[in-house]
Structures are given as C-alpha cells and as structure tokens.
Scaffold this motif. Structure first.
Motif, mmCIF file in Angstrom:
data_model
loop_
_atom_site.group_PDB
_atom_site.id
_atom_site.type_symbol
_atom_site.label_atom_id
_atom_site.label_comp_id
_atom_site.label_asym_id
_atom_site.label_seq_id
_atom_site.Cartn_x
_atom_site.Cartn_y
_atom_site.Cartn_z
ATOM 1 N N GLN A 1 -35.391 97.982 90.697
ATOM 2 C CA GLN A 1 -36.642 97.972 89.676
ATOM 3 C C GLN A 1 -36.846 99.990 88.528
ATOM 4 N N ASN A 2 -36.718 100.353 88.402
ATOM 5 C CA ASN A 2 -36.110 101.261 87.966
ATOM 6 C C ASN A 2 -34.853 101.798 87.472
ATOM 7 N N GLY A 3 -34.517 101.652 87.531
ATOM 8 C CA GLY A 3 -32.373 101.526 86.683
ATOM 9 C C GLY A 3 -31.691 102.935 87.144
ATOM 10 N N TYR A 4 -32.670 103.636 88.469
ATOM 11 C CA TYR A 4 -32.033 104.812 88.930
ATOM 12 C C TYR A 4 -32.322 105.622 90.730
ATOM 13 N N ALA A 5 -32.236 105.878 91.106
ATOM 14 C CA ALA A 5 -31.960 105.971 93.031
ATOM 15 C C ALA A 5 -32.937 106.802 92.503
ATOM 16 N N LEU A 6 -34.281 107.285 93.458
ATOM 17 C CA LEU A 6 -34.426 108.886 93.800
ATOM 18 C C LEU A 6 -34.701 108.808 95.035
ATOM 19 N N ASN A 7 -34.534 110.061 95.509
ATOM 20 C CA ASN A 7 -34.565 110.898 96.752
ATOM 21 C C ASN A 7 -36.005 111.773 96.900
ATOM 22 N N PRO A 8 -36.687 111.207 97.439
ATOM 23 C CA PRO A 8 -38.476 112.170 96.970
ATOM 24 C C PRO A 8 -38.178 113.210 98.506
ATOM 25 N N GLY A 9 -37.010 113.506 98.239
ATOM 26 C CA GLY A 9 -37.098 115.042 99.746
ATOM 27 C C GLY A 9 -36.577 114.057 100.872
ATOM 28 N N MET A 10 -36.310 113.066 101.348
ATOM 29 C CA MET A 10 -36.055 112.405 102.112
ATOM 30 C C MET A 10 -35.463 112.603 103.298
ATOM 31 N N MET A 11 -34.161 113.469 102.790
ATOM 32 C CA MET A 11 -32.941 114.311 103.267
ATOM 33 C C MET A 11 -33.757 115.686 104.073
ATOM 34 N N LEU A 12 -34.307 116.653 103.050
ATOM 35 C CA LEU A 12 -34.212 117.814 103.362
ATOM 36 C C LEU A 12 -35.669 117.678 102.191
ATOM 37 N N PRO A 13 -36.495 118.147 103.422
ATOM 38 C CA PRO A 13 -38.108 118.399 102.130
ATOM 39 C C PRO A 13 -38.287 119.326 101.706
ATOM 40 N N GLY A 14 -38.724 119.011 100.539
ATOM 41 C CA GLY A 14 -38.461 120.178 99.022
ATOM 42 C C GLY A 14 -37.393 119.879 97.909
ATOM 43 N N SER A 15 -36.393 118.953 98.506
ATOM 44 C CA SER A 15 -35.131 118.811 98.195
ATOM 45 C C SER A 15 -35.238 117.108 97.456
ATOM 46 N N TRP A 16 -35.449 117.173 96.421
ATOM 47 C CA TRP A 16 -35.281 116.108 95.422
ATOM 48 C C TRP A 16 -34.222 115.339 94.850
ATOM 49 N N ALA A 17 -33.672 114.384 94.548
ATOM 50 C CA ALA A 17 -32.830 113.795 93.752
ATOM 51 C C ALA A 17 -33.474 112.848 93.583
ATOM 52 N N ILE A 18 -32.330 112.602 91.874
ATOM 53 C CA ILE A 18 -31.910 111.678 91.056
ATOM 54 C C ILE A 18 -30.810 110.625 91.032
ATOM 55 N N GLY A 19 -30.735 109.732 90.798
ATOM 56 C CA GLY A 19 -29.383 108.988 90.755
ATOM 57 C C GLY A 19 -28.324 108.150 89.750
ATOM 58 N N MET A 20 -27.744 107.340 89.237
ATOM 59 C CA MET A 20 -26.992 106.105 88.848
ATOM 60 C C MET A 20 -25.700 105.992 89.226
ATOM 61 N N VAL A 21 -25.832 104.669 89.289
ATOM 62 C CA VAL A 21 -24.498 104.292 89.382
ATOM 63 C C VAL A 21 -23.533 104.484 88.191
ATOM 64 N N ILE A 22 -22.192 104.599 88.928
ATOM 65 C CA ILE A 22 -20.981 104.078 87.281
ATOM 66 C C ILE A 22 -20.777 103.012 88.285
ATOM 67 N N ARG A 23 -20.004 102.486 87.604
ATOM 68 C CA ARG A 23 -19.066 100.339 87.810
ATOM 69 C C ARG A 23 -18.139 100.988 86.594
ATOM 70 N N GLY A 24 -17.184 99.756 87.731
ATOM 71 C CA GLY A 24 -15.678 99.129 87.026
ATOM 72 C C GLY A 24 -15.640 98.659 86.275
ATOM 73 N N GLU A 25 -15.067 97.436 85.817
ATOM 74 C CA GLU A 25 -14.711 96.828 84.816
ATOM 75 C C GLU A 25 -15.068 95.895 85.120
ATOM 76 N N ASN A 26 -14.908 95.099 86.724
ATOM 77 C CA ASN A 26 -14.876 94.051 87.135
ATOM 78 C C ASN A 26 -17.092 94.393 87.948
ATOM 79 N N GLY A 27 -17.545 95.071 87.301
ATOM 80 C CA GLY A 27 -19.187 95.359 87.548
ATOM 81 C C GLY A 27 -19.691 96.260 88.983
ATOM 82 N N ARG A 28 -18.627 96.457 89.730
ATOM 83 C CA ARG A 28 -18.223 96.191 91.220
ATOM 84 C C ARG A 28 -18.388 97.908 91.402
ATOM 85 N N PRO A 29 -19.553 98.591 92.172
ATOM 86 C CA PRO A 29 -19.734 100.098 91.620
ATOM 87 C C PRO A 29 -18.689 100.911 92.115
#
Length: 281
Positions: free
Chosen positions: A204-232
């Motif tokens: 829905q957002n168009g990006y992934a968010l990690n709001p400190g779920m792996m390590l408290p206070g350590s956040w991250a935002i990510g986005m996929v790279i796709r190949g020509e066939n649309g697969r990540p």
C-alpha cells in the motif's frame, strides 16, 4: 584410465606437507572442490573416498564438519552431498565484477551521501534475505542492525520485507510458513500474522518500513529492485536511528529510493541488451 581431476585431487591431499590444522584445511578444500564439480546431481561418499584416497572415517568426519558449517548440504533421500547455503553467501559477496552488486554501488553511494545514513543492498536466497553490501553516510550516529553477509528470514528488516512483498501471495504464504519456527524462536515480533500485515502495508505504501522491530531504535526503509520479468532481484534500503526516520522523512527517502531503484533497473537493462553508453549519471 583414472580421471585427471581424481589424480589432481589425490595429489592435493597426498603431497601436503603441512601438519594438523593446515592438512585438514587442504583436505576440506579438496572435498569442497570435488562436490562442486559433481554439479546438480551431487557427490556420493564412495566417490569422494575414491577420488581423495582418504579413509572413510576421515572423509565422513570432514563432510560432517562442512555440513555443520553450512558449506555443504546432504540430501536426506539420496545421501549425496551438494554445495551448501554458506557457499552461496560467500560466492555472492565475492561477485564484485558482474551483476547487481557492482551496478548498485553507485546507487548505494548516492543514497548514503544524500541521506547521510547507511544504505544497504539485499538479495533473496530461498526463504532468506542476504545483505550484500553496506555503505555508510556521513551522519555520525550509525545503526548496527545489519552488516554485509548477514542473513535473516525473508520479511525481517526493510530490504528483506520489500523483497518478500514483491512476490505473489502464494509464495509469500509458503515462505512465511517455511520460516514459522525460526520466526517464533528468534524473531518473535515477526511471528504469526504480523508478516502478512507488514506485506500488505508495504504494498500500500510503496516501500517497506522496519520501525525498530529487529533492534530497538534502529529503523529502516526499503524498496525492491525488479528484473525485466517483474520478479524481485534485490532491494535497496536506508537505515537510521529512530529520530531520523519520522513520517515526513520517510516520504523524502522514498523518493530517493525510487530514483535509485529505477536507475539500477535501467542500468541492468542496458547491460543486458549490450548498451554501450552510460545513463549520464
């Protein structure tokens, strides 16, 4: 006539002058090479014994140690030996000349310098994600939840979640089911229906968010790279301390990630189709 590879392998073991640990390393390396040369069909214990001229207990002991380290894998049905998952990780980390890794380096540098924070490249392998590269920006406070070579179940972490979310629903469900035990044991905040919810939010957002779920206070935002066939085929992500990843800045970093994932996808297409001129950036 004996195969030249068998003669070479035997000499590699017989002529070693090192004692103790060095000799064991020589023999283990020989076994890894022989298993790799066996290809997809795998290598039988009897063949490895014959090719190295070592005793059965010695070969079995070394193979067991290599399996335990993840460098080899043994098929439970055929009992044949194959290269293990850690070989894939090492090979992927070493592949700096071709493919996604070198193409992404310019994008990672731009992301880290413009954001000031740490930028990451991740890829999927089976039901896991692997961090291939970390590029730190100039901001003095770093996050340390992810380093090059780290491996986590798909969905754990921003880049990893971007990869998982780009797969069809059926594959997402299969991967989550395959990782159910390790998620419950080592990543309890991702267990149960949590990952399915995160996948939907990412789409829905168009990006992934990690709001400190792996390590408290350590956040991250990510986005996929796709190949020509649309697969990540990979994911770019930016990690920062919690105070630097509020909602407003997420939108700013989303634009940076979109620009760079688009650029990486374009460069890969150019290289794949033999384009000779660069994108000009």
């Amino acid at each position: 006539m004996e195969h030249p590879r068998s003669i070479s392998a035997r000499k590699a073991v017989q002529t070693t002058t090192s004692a103790g640990g060095a000799q064991s390393l020589d023999r283990a390396a020989t076994l890894l090479i022989l298993v790799g040369r066996a290809g997809p069909s795998g290598a039988r214990l009897a063949d490895l014994i014959a090719e190295t001229d070592l005793t059965k207990p010695t070969v079995h002991r070394m193979l067991t140690a290599l399996v335990r380290a993840g460098l080899l894998d043994q098929d439970p049905q055929t009992r044949r030996y194959h290269l293990g998952p850690e070989i894939y990780v090492l090979g992927t980390l070493a592949s700096v000349r071709f493919g996604l890794h070198p193409v992404s380096m310019r994008a990672l540098t731009r992301l880290s310098q413009e954001s000031g924070d740490s930028a990451f490249l991740s890829v999927a392998h089976d039901v896991y994600s692997i961090c291939l590269h970390r590029e730190d920006g100039p901001y003095p406070i770093k996050v340390h939840s992810l380093e090059a070579g780290d491996r986590h179940p798909l969905g754990v972490g921003a880049g990893s979640l971007a990869l998982l979310s780009a797969l069809p629903d059926r594959e997402v469900e299969q991967i989550i089911a395959a990782n159910a035990d390790i998620l419950a044991e080592k990543y309890p905040r991702y267990a149960g229906s949590t990952l399915l919810r995160l996948v939907q939010e990412t789409r829905q957002n168009g990006y992934a968010l990690n709001p400190g779920m792996m390590l408290p206070g350590s956040w991250a935002i990510g986005m996929v790279i796709r190949g020509e066939n649309g697969r990540p085929i990979g994911a770019l992500s930016i990690g920062a301390i919690e105070g630097r990843l509020g909602e407003k800045r997420q939108q700013e970093l989303k634009k940076l990630l979109r620009r760079e994932t688009d650029w990486v996808e374009m460069r890969l297409r150019q290289l794949r189709h033999g384009a000779s001129r660069s994108s000009g950036r």
